[in-house]
Design a protein around this motif. Sequence first.
Motif, mmCIF file in Angstrom:
data_model
loop_
_atom_site.group_PDB
_atom_site.id
_atom_site.type_symbol
_atom_site.label_atom_id
_atom_site.label_comp_id
_atom_site.label_asym_id
_atom_site.label_seq_id
_atom_site.Cartn_x
_atom_site.Cartn_y
_atom_site.Cartn_z
ATOM 1 N N ARG A 30 28.659 15.479 12.352
ATOM 2 C CA ARG A 30 29.839 16.339 12.144
ATOM 3 C C ARG A 30 29.514 17.521 11.227
ATOM 4 O O ARG A 30 29.901 18.650 11.476
ATOM 5 C CB ARG A 30 30.998 15.522 11.555
ATOM 6 N N VAL A 31 28.763 17.242 10.164
ATOM 7 C CA VAL A 31 28.488 18.287 9.173
ATOM 8 C C VAL A 31 27.502 19.328 9.714
ATOM 9 O O VAL A 31 27.655 20.524 9.488
ATOM 10 C CB VAL A 31 27.951 17.648 7.860
ATOM 11 N N TYR A 32 26.486 18.863 10.438
ATOM 12 C CA TYR A 32 25.415 19.786 10.846
ATOM 13 C C TYR A 32 25.477 20.176 12.330
ATOM 14 O O TYR A 32 24.590 20.867 12.829
ATOM 15 C CB TYR A 32 24.046 19.166 10.543
ATOM 16 N N GLY A 33 26.495 19.690 13.038
ATOM 17 C CA GLY A 33 26.681 20.113 14.427
ATOM 18 C C GLY A 33 25.722 19.466 15.423
ATOM 19 O O GLY A 33 25.183 20.154 16.296
ATOM 20 N N HIS A 34 25.483 18.184 15.286
ATOM 21 C CA HIS A 34 24.657 17.467 16.266
ATOM 22 C C HIS A 34 25.484 16.365 16.922
ATOM 23 O O HIS A 34 26.458 15.886 16.346
ATOM 24 C CB HIS A 34 23.451 16.802 15.587
ATOM 25 N N THR A 35 25.040 15.968 18.127
ATOM 26 C CA THR A 35 25.711 14.858 18.793
ATOM 27 C C THR A 35 24.743 13.694 18.921
ATOM 28 O O THR A 35 23.687 13.826 19.549
ATOM 29 C CB THR A 35 26.167 15.274 20.207
ATOM 30 N N PHE A 36 25.095 12.585 18.315
ATOM 31 C CA PHE A 36 24.294 11.374 18.469
ATOM 32 C C PHE A 36 25.059 10.438 19.393
ATOM 33 O O PHE A 36 26.183 10.027 19.088
ATOM 34 C CB PHE A 36 24.070 10.688 17.113
ATOM 35 N N SER A 37 24.458 10.113 20.546
ATOM 36 C CA SER A 37 25.124 9.148 21.423
ATOM 37 C C SER A 37 24.354 7.836 21.370
ATOM 38 O O SER A 37 23.124 7.831 21.244
ATOM 39 C CB SER A 37 25.184 9.689 22.857
ATOM 40 N N TYR A 38 25.094 6.725 21.426
ATOM 41 C CA TYR A 38 24.478 5.409 21.233
ATOM 42 C C TYR A 38 24.614 4.558 22.481
ATOM 43 O O TYR A 38 25.662 4.548 23.127
ATOM 44 C CB TYR A 38 25.155 4.662 20.069
ATOM 45 N N LYS A 39 23.556 3.842 22.788
ATOM 46 C CA LYS A 39 23.619 2.836 23.848
ATOM 47 C C LYS A 39 23.108 1.547 23.208
ATOM 48 O O LYS A 39 21.986 1.507 22.697
ATOM 49 C CB LYS A 39 22.704 3.273 24.999
ATOM 50 N N GLU A 40 23.954 0.520 23.208
ATOM 51 C CA GLU A 40 23.572 -0.720 22.523
ATOM 52 C C GLU A 40 22.883 -1.679 23.485
ATOM 53 O O GLU A 40 23.363 -1.873 24.606
ATOM 54 C CB GLU A 40 24.833 -1.357 21.939
ATOM 55 N N ILE A 41 21.772 -2.259 23.071
ATOM 56 C CA ILE A 41 21.138 -3.305 23.896
ATOM 57 C C ILE A 41 20.990 -4.585 23.072
ATOM 58 O O ILE A 41 21.033 -4.553 21.842
ATOM 59 C CB ILE A 41 19.753 -2.870 24.453
ATOM 60 N N LEU A 42 20.797 -5.688 23.772
ATOM 61 C CA LEU A 42 20.629 -6.976 23.094
ATOM 62 C C LEU A 42 19.148 -7.278 22.932
ATOM 63 O O LEU A 42 18.345 -7.019 23.818
ATOM 64 C CB LEU A 42 21.270 -8.101 23.907
ATOM 65 N N MET A 43 18.799 -7.840 21.801
ATOM 66 C CA MET A 43 17.429 -8.327 21.593
ATOM 67 C C MET A 43 17.494 -9.459 20.575
ATOM 68 O O MET A 43 18.356 -9.460 19.689
ATOM 69 C CB MET A 43 16.535 -7.199 21.075
ATOM 70 N N GLY A 44 16.593 -10.422 20.715
ATOM 71 C CA GLY A 44 16.550 -11.525 19.760
ATOM 72 C C GLY A 44 17.433 -12.675 20.191
ATOM 73 O O GLY A 44 17.637 -12.927 21.383
ATOM 74 N N GLY A 45 18.011 -13.374 19.211
ATOM 75 C CA GLY A 45 18.825 -14.553 19.496
ATOM 76 C C GLY A 45 20.017 -14.239 20.372
ATOM 77 O O GLY A 45 20.358 -15.011 21.288
ATOM 78 N N CYS A 46 20.668 -13.103 20.142
ATOM 79 C CA CYS A 46 21.859 -12.765 20.938
ATOM 80 C C CYS A 46 21.482 -12.557 22.407
ATOM 81 O O CYS A 46 22.268 -12.883 23.300
ATOM 82 C CB CYS A 46 22.578 -11.546 20.358
ATOM 83 N N SER A 47 20.267 -12.054 22.655
ATOM 84 C CA SER A 47 19.820 -11.881 24.043
ATOM 85 C C SER A 47 19.479 -13.238 24.664
ATOM 86 O O SER A 47 19.733 -13.471 25.849
ATOM 87 C CB SER A 47 18.606 -10.935 24.081
#
Length: 361
Positions: A30-47
């Motif tokens: 927001r402050v510096y004018g960038h867009t960060f988009s997130y895609k969540e994946i599973l790894m470890g015990g939850c996977s």
Amino acid sequence: MECKIVTIPGDGIGPEIVREACKVLDKVGRVYGHTFSYKEILMGGCSIDAYGVPLTDEALAEAKAADAVLLGAVGGNVGNSRWYDVAPNLRPEAGLLAIRKGLGLFANMRPAYLYQELAQACPLKKEIIGDGFDMVIMRELTGGLYFGERHTEEVDGVLQAVDTLTYNEHEIRRIAIKAFDIAMKRRKKVTSVDKANVLDSSRLWRKVVEEVAKDYPEITLEHMLVDNCAMQLVMNPRQFDVILTENMFGDILSDEASMITGSIGMLSSASMNETKFGLYEPSHGSAPDIAGKDVANPIATILSAAMMLRYSFDLDKEASAIEAAVQKVLTEGYRTVDIMAEGCEQTGTARMGDLIAERIG
Ligand code: NAD
């Protein structure tokens, strides 16, 4: 700038600390004018719970398609978890090895920085600490002794075990280039650590590092034997900027360096391949003993996100803004329970994230 980030919250405190890192990234955006988009994946015990394996091919493909990966931590209570009653390649930590291999991450970078506010947790004497230290250990991650041929056999009735330490010049060159590139963003000094008085692999290491150094005339290069380096880290840690070393030496020295900072909840790390791509994660584990209680320190993960901005996206100013915000929060006396000291104000995980985000911009 638009950046596609794959997040891997993982297990234990992972989801809590990754959430705070994303909160801080969003504020930077927001402050510096960038867009960060997130895609969540599973790894470890939850996977394992969802798919029966610690990392699916689909999840790995998502990670490969991203610009960078932000990881919390994986794993459960090793002595007391259903995730460990299975073959080693199906346990949560196997996901880590699989993703490092799948993404070709050969360079591991771990900063060891001493905050003056936390100096009482440093086991070194005040006169050694001086006004603090600030170094990065650049460790080769996919070669050397841990990946060499090995076997155990009986020779004339006596058991004999053999491990082999192999490096080729390409493997050395690519990690050396990473270390010199990182040093260019810092105080421009590289200490290459080897055992060239004994090992052939170290003599080749030294030769190749010297060749690479010719392309970086601004950088001061010094060589140090690994036994001396182990000593110098506790005698005079302030002399180091970037320590460049092979896999096993780096394994040992990076733990020593993190120990002298005194606080595991503060230590970030990055693993990178030949491009700008990297996987960023705190140096600590999933801390199942404190999971879900809003007490975990999110700072190591937040500082890992700062490393991502600096090294994968070349957003140096934004990375420095996060580091300055962390510094400010500590100077103002806010602490999570793991770094709590007399006279300070204790905060939980989410509030620590808020406090840091509020101090950006
Ligand atoms: P750990 O780092 O998770 O915890 C060690 C101690 O430090 C615990 O007392 C914990 O409460 C504390 N701690 C760790 N991070 C903290 C934080 N951010 N804030 C406050 N306190 C924190 O190490 P462990 O207990 O040996 O391992 C627990 C699990 O994590 C195991 O399953 C292990 O295999 C896994 N692990 C994962 C990674 C990774 O995902 N990269 C790394 C190391 C360990």
